[in-house]
Scaffold this motif. Sequence first.
Motif, short mmCIF file in Angstrom:
data_model
loop_
_atom_site.label_atom_id
_atom_site.label_comp_id
_atom_site.label_asym_id
_atom_site.label_seq_id
_atom_site.Cartn_x
_atom_site.Cartn_y
_atom_site.Cartn_z
N GLY A 133 -77.45 -29.83 -22.45
CA GLY A 133 -77.58 -28.34 -22.25
C GLY A 133 -76.56 -27.91 -21.27
O GLY A 133 -75.78 -26.93 -21.42
N ARG A 134 -76.09 -28.54 -20.10
CA ARG A 134 -75.03 -28.18 -19.32
C ARG A 134 -73.71 -28.53 -19.97
O ARG A 134 -72.70 -27.66 -19.79
CB ARG A 134 -75.00 -29.11 -17.84
N GLU A 135 -73.47 -29.46 -20.67
CA GLU A 135 -72.24 -29.50 -21.46
C GLU A 135 -71.94 -28.47 -22.36
O GLU A 135 -70.94 -27.92 -22.50
CB GLU A 135 -72.24 -30.87 -22.35
N VAL A 139 -68.98 -24.71 -22.20
CA VAL A 139 -68.02 -24.40 -23.31
C VAL A 139 -68.69 -22.92 -23.81
O VAL A 139 -68.23 -22.44 -24.82
CB VAL A 139 -67.62 -25.43 -24.17
N GLY A 140 -69.56 -22.42 -23.23
CA GLY A 140 -69.85 -20.98 -23.34
C GLY A 140 -71.10 -20.92 -24.52
O GLY A 140 -71.30 -19.90 -24.95
N ASN A 141 -71.63 -22.03 -24.73
CA ASN A 141 -72.48 -22.18 -25.73
C ASN A 141 -74.13 -22.16 -25.35
O ASN A 141 -74.35 -23.49 -24.85
CB ASN A 141 -72.40 -23.44 -26.73
#
Length: 163
Positions: A133-135, A139-141
Amino acid sequence: MDLLYLFCHANAAETVNAASFRPYVKPEVQAYLMLDASDAPRGPLQVGQLRDISCDPIPGRPLVVFNACGSAAGDRAYQSEFLTLFVDTYRARGFIGTDWTVNAVFADAFGQRLIRRLLDDHLPVAEALAAVGREALAVGNPFAFIYALYARPDLTLLPGAAP
């Protein structure tokens, strides 16, 4: 602990409609999955049909990652038919699913990263889910936050477990 990973199409059931009435069609008929594999059954596989095939626990009591639209979606009256099928009927140790529609390209990338965190990094399931989730958020997703965990947060896959 073992892992059962499903990446397919699904339809969630509606046990109470917008007017707060029970629909005519039973939830176990409304909820279905569809497989794309060449050797898979054609057409929808309803939750009721899956229960008819077997009510025995899945060997190894795996963590089920059901990466499909609405696989964890409940409604105002009941929890997800898929969650009930895998956790209550098939006795899975845990369940990860989506609360609503998910883009297939994102779902594929999300699933690959989650499996890598679980199998290669040996992270507990809640940590793996949060890390992916943090990844995505970096990138704004925000789509990773439509995934819901129904399991002990400290569940960890055993070395050698395979999807």
